[in-house]
Motif scaffolding. Structure first.
Motif, short mmCIF file in Angstrom:
data_model
loop_
_atom_site.label_atom_id
_atom_site.label_comp_id
_atom_site.label_asym_id
_atom_site.label_seq_id
_atom_site.Cartn_x
_atom_site.Cartn_y
_atom_site.Cartn_z
N SER A 183 0.97 -1.40 0.10
CA SER A 183 -0.17 0.25 0.06
C SER A 183 0.80 1.22 -0.17
CB SER A 183 -0.93 0.06 1.18
OG SER A 183 -0.05 -0.02 2.61
N THR A 184 2.06 1.03 0.14
CA THR A 184 3.02 2.32 0.21
C THR A 184 3.86 2.36 -1.00
OG1 THR A 184 3.02 2.11 2.51
CG2 THR A 184 4.79 3.56 1.69
N ASN A 185 3.78 3.43 -1.66
CA ASN A 185 4.89 3.62 -2.93
C ASN A 185 5.95 4.15 -2.37
OD1 ASN A 185 2.56 3.21 -4.59
ND2 ASN A 185 1.95 5.39 -4.41
N SER A 186 7.14 3.76 -2.93
CA SER A 186 8.73 4.10 -2.81
C SER A 186 8.66 5.24 -3.56
CB SER A 186 9.31 2.80 -3.44
OG SER A 186 9.59 2.73 -4.94
N SER A 187 9.92 5.85 -3.71
CA SER A 187 10.27 7.05 -4.23
C SER A 187 10.42 6.98 -5.68
CB SER A 187 11.88 7.62 -3.77
OG SER A 187 12.91 6.37 -3.98
N SER A 223 -4.36 -2.04 6.03
CA SER A 223 -5.25 -3.14 5.88
C SER A 223 -4.55 -4.37 4.67
CB SER A 223 -6.74 -2.70 5.34
OG SER A 223 -6.54 -2.10 4.35
N GLN A 224 -5.12 -5.47 4.72
CA GLN A 224 -4.73 -6.61 4.01
C GLN A 224 -4.84 -5.93 2.58
OE1 GLN A 224 -6.82 -10.24 3.04
NE2 GLN A 224 -5.61 -10.75 4.74
N THR A 239 -3.13 -8.18 9.25
CA THR A 239 -2.55 -9.01 10.39
C THR A 239 -2.55 -10.23 10.32
OG1 THR A 239 -4.94 -9.07 11.22
CG2 THR A 239 -3.73 -7.22 12.05
N SER A 240 -2.87 -10.99 9.35
CA SER A 240 -3.17 -12.42 9.03
C SER A 240 -2.11 -12.91 8.21
CB SER A 240 -4.65 -12.95 8.64
OG SER A 240 -5.19 -12.71 9.80
N TYR A 241 -1.88 -12.39 7.06
CA TYR A 241 -1.01 -13.07 6.02
C TYR A 241 0.14 -11.93 5.35
CZ TYR A 241 -4.69 -16.35 6.27
OH TYR A 241 -5.76 -16.95 6.46
N TYR A 242 0.76 -11.54 6.22
CA TYR A 242 1.66 -10.39 5.91
C TYR A 242 2.94 -11.16 5.42
CZ TYR A 242 3.00 -5.46 6.52
OH TYR A 242 3.12 -4.11 6.46
N SER A 243 3.23 -10.75 4.15
CA SER A 243 4.43 -11.33 3.74
C SER A 243 5.72 -10.62 3.78
CB SER A 243 4.41 -11.40 2.08
OG SER A 243 3.11 -12.37 1.63
N PHE A 244 6.74 -11.51 4.17
CA PHE A 244 8.13 -10.81 4.66
C PHE A 244 9.27 -11.41 4.14
CE2 PHE A 244 6.84 -13.55 7.82
CZ PHE A 244 7.88 -14.28 8.45
N VAL A 245 10.68 -10.91 4.32
CA VAL A 245 11.53 -11.72 4.16
C VAL A 245 12.55 -11.60 5.21
CG1 VAL A 245 12.73 -9.45 2.86
CG2 VAL A 245 13.82 -11.87 2.77
#
Length: 212
Positions: free
Chosen positions: A34-38, A53-54, A182-188
């Protein structure tokens, strides 16, 4: 008759095989869709969850399509000069239409300069992971690993991650990538040490008390 004496104890068994090598754990980077980078069209890969939100990114795969881009993310300037050797483990939540759909996922990492321009040397791709299945409404968590040697970088470098899909079937499929919420947050999970937070500014001094 009298009872016989107890027998001697048997010898101890041999030790079991050594378990598999664990992964090194360090800084977590979150896929903030949901957040744009530069950079136009590229989303944020950040050390803090967005709190939003998801988000679901839907990708249509034609029959036998390979290397189909799902989404692209980039960090801010990393702020350190060495990526320690270790495993970078991606936790990606994806939903495929049916349990027998044969679809692979992998992630690609490369380094960019501060402006977002990629260097000519690619850090690497994770291994291919065949998508798991929970149900037709619940995404499955898929892990894909990339193990790196100690890598020297510039503190102003940024890390870019692209997520790709391969369709091993001749029929078309639609795949949903889940992140945030809150349930299916993807990450590394990386081998980079935890990064210190920024310092707060000092408060102003109080006024002097009145003279006696």
């Amino acid at each position: 008759g009298t009872s016989g004496s107890s027998g001697t104890s048997g010898s101890s068994g041999t030790s079991g095989a050594t378990g598999p090598q664990g992964i090194s754990a360090g800084q977590v980077y979150y896929f903030n869709q949901s957040t744009n980078s530069s950079l136009p069209g590229i989303k944020e890969l950040a050390i803090t969850p967005s709190g939003n939100s998801q988000q679901i990114v839907t990708t249509l795969l034609t029959g036998n399509a390979t290397n189909v881009l799902v989404a692209e993310y980039i960090t801010d300037q990393l702020g350190f000069a060495v990526i320690p050797s270790g495993t970078q483990r991606f936790h990606l939540h994806l939903l495929k239409p049916a349990s027998n759909d044969n679809i692979e996922v992998y992630a690609q990492i490369d380094l960019c300069d501060s402006s977002g321009t990629s260097y000519s040397t690619l850090i690497g791709n994770t291994g291919l992971q065949l998508l798991d299945w929970v149900s037709n409404t619940v995404p499955a968590e898929n892990t894909a690993d990339l193990t790196l040697p100690t890598t020297t970088i510039n503190p102003t470098d940024r890390m870019r991650v692209r997520i790709y899909l391969n369709n091993l079937d001749s029929t078309s499929h639609s795949v949903d990538f889940y992140t945030e919420g809150t349930s299916y947050y993807s990450f590394v999970l990386t081998s980079v040490g935890q990064l210190a937070g920024t310092s707060r500014s000092s408060g102003t001094s109080g006024s002097s008390g009145s003279s006696g």
